[in-house]
Scaffold this motif. Structure first.
Motif, mmCIF file in Angstrom:
data_model
loop_
_atom_site.group_PDB
_atom_site.id
_atom_site.type_symbol
_atom_site.label_atom_id
_atom_site.label_comp_id
_atom_site.label_asym_id
_atom_site.label_seq_id
_atom_site.Cartn_x
_atom_site.Cartn_y
_atom_site.Cartn_z
ATOM 1 N N THR A 150 0.906 -1.351 -0.088
ATOM 2 C CA THR A 150 0.142 -0.110 0.072
ATOM 3 C C THR A 150 0.760 0.615 0.465
ATOM 4 O O THR A 150 0.524 2.429 -0.634
ATOM 5 C CB THR A 150 -1.067 -0.392 1.490
ATOM 6 O OG1 THR A 150 -0.436 -0.880 2.259
ATOM 7 C CG2 THR A 150 -2.052 -0.846 1.125
ATOM 8 N N LYS A 206 -7.644 -0.909 2.995
ATOM 9 C CA LYS A 206 -8.394 -0.926 2.137
ATOM 10 C C LYS A 206 -8.858 -0.085 0.440
ATOM 11 O O LYS A 206 -8.255 -0.748 -0.482
ATOM 12 C CB LYS A 206 -9.455 -1.326 2.802
ATOM 13 C CG LYS A 206 -11.155 -1.800 1.569
ATOM 14 C CD LYS A 206 -12.040 -1.525 2.442
ATOM 15 C CE LYS A 206 -13.415 -2.822 2.160
ATOM 16 N NZ LYS A 206 -14.425 -2.964 2.496
ATOM 17 N N ASP A 207 -8.157 1.781 0.904
ATOM 18 C CA ASP A 207 -8.590 2.049 0.078
ATOM 19 C C ASP A 207 -7.509 2.367 -0.956
ATOM 20 O O ASP A 207 -7.460 2.610 -2.271
ATOM 21 C CB ASP A 207 -8.628 3.789 0.918
ATOM 22 C CG ASP A 207 -7.717 4.636 2.062
ATOM 23 O OD1 ASP A 207 -7.361 3.194 2.568
ATOM 24 O OD2 ASP A 207 -7.118 5.465 2.185
ATOM 25 N N ARG A 208 -6.140 1.577 -0.544
ATOM 26 C CA ARG A 208 -5.146 1.946 -1.002
ATOM 27 C C ARG A 208 -4.519 0.667 -2.141
ATOM 28 O O ARG A 208 -4.771 1.142 -2.889
ATOM 29 C CB ARG A 208 -3.460 2.361 -0.601
ATOM 30 C CG ARG A 208 -3.533 3.263 0.196
ATOM 31 C CD ARG A 208 -3.147 4.223 -0.415
ATOM 32 N NE ARG A 208 -2.618 5.180 1.527
ATOM 33 C CZ ARG A 208 -1.436 5.869 1.283
ATOM 34 N NH1 ARG A 208 -0.046 4.940 1.277
ATOM 35 N NH2 ARG A 208 -1.251 6.550 2.631
ATOM 36 N N LEU A 209 -5.602 -0.238 -1.447
ATOM 37 C CA LEU A 209 -5.550 -1.529 -2.621
ATOM 38 C C LEU A 209 -6.543 -1.567 -3.271
ATOM 39 O O LEU A 209 -6.325 -1.671 -4.824
ATOM 40 C CB LEU A 209 -6.030 -2.807 -1.798
ATOM 41 C CG LEU A 209 -4.608 -2.575 -0.142
ATOM 42 C CD1 LEU A 209 -5.384 -4.099 0.393
ATOM 43 C CD2 LEU A 209 -3.303 -3.392 -1.373
ATOM 44 N N ALA A 210 -7.719 -1.332 -3.572
ATOM 45 C CA ALA A 210 -8.764 -0.258 -4.085
ATOM 46 C C ALA A 210 -8.238 0.386 -5.324
ATOM 47 O O ALA A 210 -9.008 0.001 -6.289
ATOM 48 C CB ALA A 210 -9.694 0.588 -3.630
ATOM 49 N N GLU A 211 -7.136 1.569 -4.921
ATOM 50 C CA GLU A 211 -6.457 2.210 -6.347
ATOM 51 C C GLU A 211 -5.496 1.290 -7.164
ATOM 52 O O GLU A 211 -6.065 1.386 -8.455
ATOM 53 C CB GLU A 211 -5.333 3.246 -5.288
ATOM 54 C CG GLU A 211 -6.757 4.046 -4.776
ATOM 55 C CD GLU A 211 -5.999 5.330 -4.043
ATOM 56 O OE1 GLU A 211 -6.792 6.164 -3.431
ATOM 57 O OE2 GLU A 211 -4.667 5.792 -3.819
ATOM 58 N N ARG A 248 -5.930 -2.096 -7.529
ATOM 59 C CA ARG A 248 -7.098 -2.627 -8.469
ATOM 60 C C ARG A 248 -7.111 -1.843 -8.974
ATOM 61 O O ARG A 248 -7.605 -2.376 -10.193
ATOM 62 C CB ARG A 248 -8.075 -3.526 -7.082
ATOM 63 C CG ARG A 248 -9.352 -4.002 -7.721
ATOM 64 C CD ARG A 248 -9.121 -5.146 -8.747
ATOM 65 N NE ARG A 248 -9.804 -6.011 -9.698
ATOM 66 C CZ ARG A 248 -9.939 -7.165 -9.729
ATOM 67 N NH1 ARG A 248 -8.729 -7.849 -10.078
ATOM 68 N NH2 ARG A 248 -10.579 -7.208 -10.294
ATOM 69 N N ALA A 249 -8.097 -0.498 -9.468
ATOM 70 C CA ALA A 249 -8.805 0.472 -10.209
ATOM 71 C C ALA A 249 -8.144 0.322 -11.408
ATOM 72 O O ALA A 249 -8.220 0.855 -12.577
ATOM 73 C CB ALA A 249 -9.281 1.679 -9.354
ATOM 74 N N HIS A 283 -4.600 -8.628 -7.810
ATOM 75 C CA HIS A 283 -5.560 -9.031 -7.250
ATOM 76 C C HIS A 283 -4.907 -9.006 -5.590
ATOM 77 O O HIS A 283 -3.668 -9.078 -5.089
ATOM 78 C CB HIS A 283 -5.266 -10.812 -7.139
ATOM 79 C CG HIS A 283 -6.216 -10.989 -6.122
ATOM 80 N ND1 HIS A 283 -7.185 -10.856 -6.044
ATOM 81 C CD2 HIS A 283 -6.263 -11.809 -4.819
ATOM 82 C CE1 HIS A 283 -7.768 -11.337 -4.666
ATOM 83 N NE2 HIS A 283 -7.121 -12.265 -4.289
ATOM 84 N N THR A 284 -6.378 -7.841 -4.978
ATOM 85 C CA THR A 284 -5.839 -7.711 -3.754
ATOM 86 C C THR A 284 -6.620 -7.995 -2.618
ATOM 87 O O THR A 284 -7.245 -8.908 -1.999
ATOM 88 C CB THR A 284 -6.202 -5.891 -3.767
ATOM 89 O OG1 THR A 284 -7.816 -6.054 -3.830
ATOM 90 C CG2 THR A 284 -5.853 -4.994 -4.419
ATOM 91 N N VAL A 291 -7.259 -7.307 1.889
ATOM 92 C CA VAL A 291 -6.669 -6.287 2.888
ATOM 93 C C VAL A 291 -6.589 -7.792 4.104
ATOM 94 O O VAL A 291 -7.280 -8.879 4.264
ATOM 95 C CB VAL A 291 -8.028 -5.722 3.218
ATOM 96 C CG1 VAL A 291 -7.887 -5.171 4.335
ATOM 97 C CG2 VAL A 291 -8.757 -4.768 1.636
#
Ligand code: NDP
Ligand code: 8X3
Length: 260
Positions: A19, A44-49, A51-52, A59-60, A62
């Protein structure tokens, strides 16, 4: 020699602590070079970024590396496209505090032991059997110069990284006769979120720490990780210690009566 593009596309790296800092820079580089990457971290937000940005190449998970049961479950339940791990980068870790041992926080010490040592053990223990079975794979552990050299306030942090170094060597002994590789990277001063974490969120203190220096960057370390991972299969780099040019070792310290 770098692998052929088609072969690289099929490779999968699991990078813990992706992250920020070294881990994020590694994820970006390996994906740019055609690898599939599993990224982990608590934010979670950093991983979602990630992934996006990278879609199906990333693959992420958390996850807190200290959660033994969840690490086991998450590794056992990886999606099919990501469950053949060619490279494990045991990177998640932290330093907390710079107090001398007689003043340091026991909570900080326990957090460093649980994260830098036990978290690394969990990932290694659950990823390694697949590598041994396939007779192929590479574990790259994130050590530190702090595991090689003492400095005031380095106490438990440095000791956790000395553990990582010795564990890396011992893994190589256990893996005699297998093609699975193990390397330990031992970086010195590097500007990431490391010092903000070490100083418990004090950004000004962290900035001051790097003031007037040209530290290593996340990208510098990612380039080394990538180089290690793309050596010919018969080459195992055991350890690599790297500092920025502005950093070097000092003399032994001697306390003199007139100092106090
Ligand atoms: P950062 O603070 O930028 O990154 C640390 C990463 O570790 C983050 O992704 C963080 O994710 C993750 N992490 C920390 N604790 C946990 C946890 N309990 N569970 C899951 N993930 C965790 O620092 P660096 O990139 O600099 O540090 C990476 C590694 O490099 C560490 O092991 C560090 O000790 C080592 N190192 C750093 C040096 C430096 O000077 N920067 C030099 C030598 C070694 P999240 O917070 O989202 O959980
Ligand atoms: C981080 C490098 O010198 O701050 O592991 O301990 S140092």
């Amino acid at each position: 020699m770098v692998d052929g593009m088609e072969e690289k596309r099929q490779k999968t790296a699991l990078i813990t602590g992706a992250t920020s800092g070294f881990g994020e820079a590694c994820a970006r580089l390996f994906i740019a070079e055609g690898w599939k990457v599993i990224t982990t971290g608590r934010r979670k937000d950093r991983l979602a970024e990630l992934r996006a940005e990278f879609g199906s190449a990333c693959h992420t998970i958390v996850q807190d590396v200290r959660d033994h049961e969840m690490v086991k479950i998450d590794i056992e339940n990886l999606p099919k496209e990501f469950n053949t791990i060619d490279l494990l980068v045991n990177n998640a870790g932290l330093a907390l505090g710079l107090e001398p041992s007689h003043k340091a926080s026991m909570d900080d010490w326990e957090t460093m032991v649980d994260t830098n040592i036990k978290g690394l053990l969990y990932y290694t223990r659950y990823v390694l059997p697949g590598m041994v079975q396939r007779n192929s794979g590479h574990i790259i552990n994130m050590g530190s110069v702090a595991g090689n050299w003492p400095y005031p306030g380095g106490n438990t942090y440095g000791a956790t990284k000395a553990f990582v170094k010795q564990f890396s060597h011992n893994l190589r002994s256990d893996l005699k006769g297998s093609n699975v590789r193990v390397s330990n990277i031992e970086p010195g001063l590097a500007e990431t979120e490391f010092s903000v974490v070490r100083f418990h969120g004090n950004q000004a203190k962290a900035d001051d720490f790097y003031n007037g220096t040209q530290p290593l960057s996340g990208e510098d370390i990612a380039n080394i990780v990538y180089w290690l991972a793309t050596q010919p299969p018969h080459v195992n780099v055991n350890r690599i210690e790297v500092m920025p040019v502005c950093q070097s070792c000092g003399p032994f310290q001697i306390h003199r009566e007139q100092d106090s």
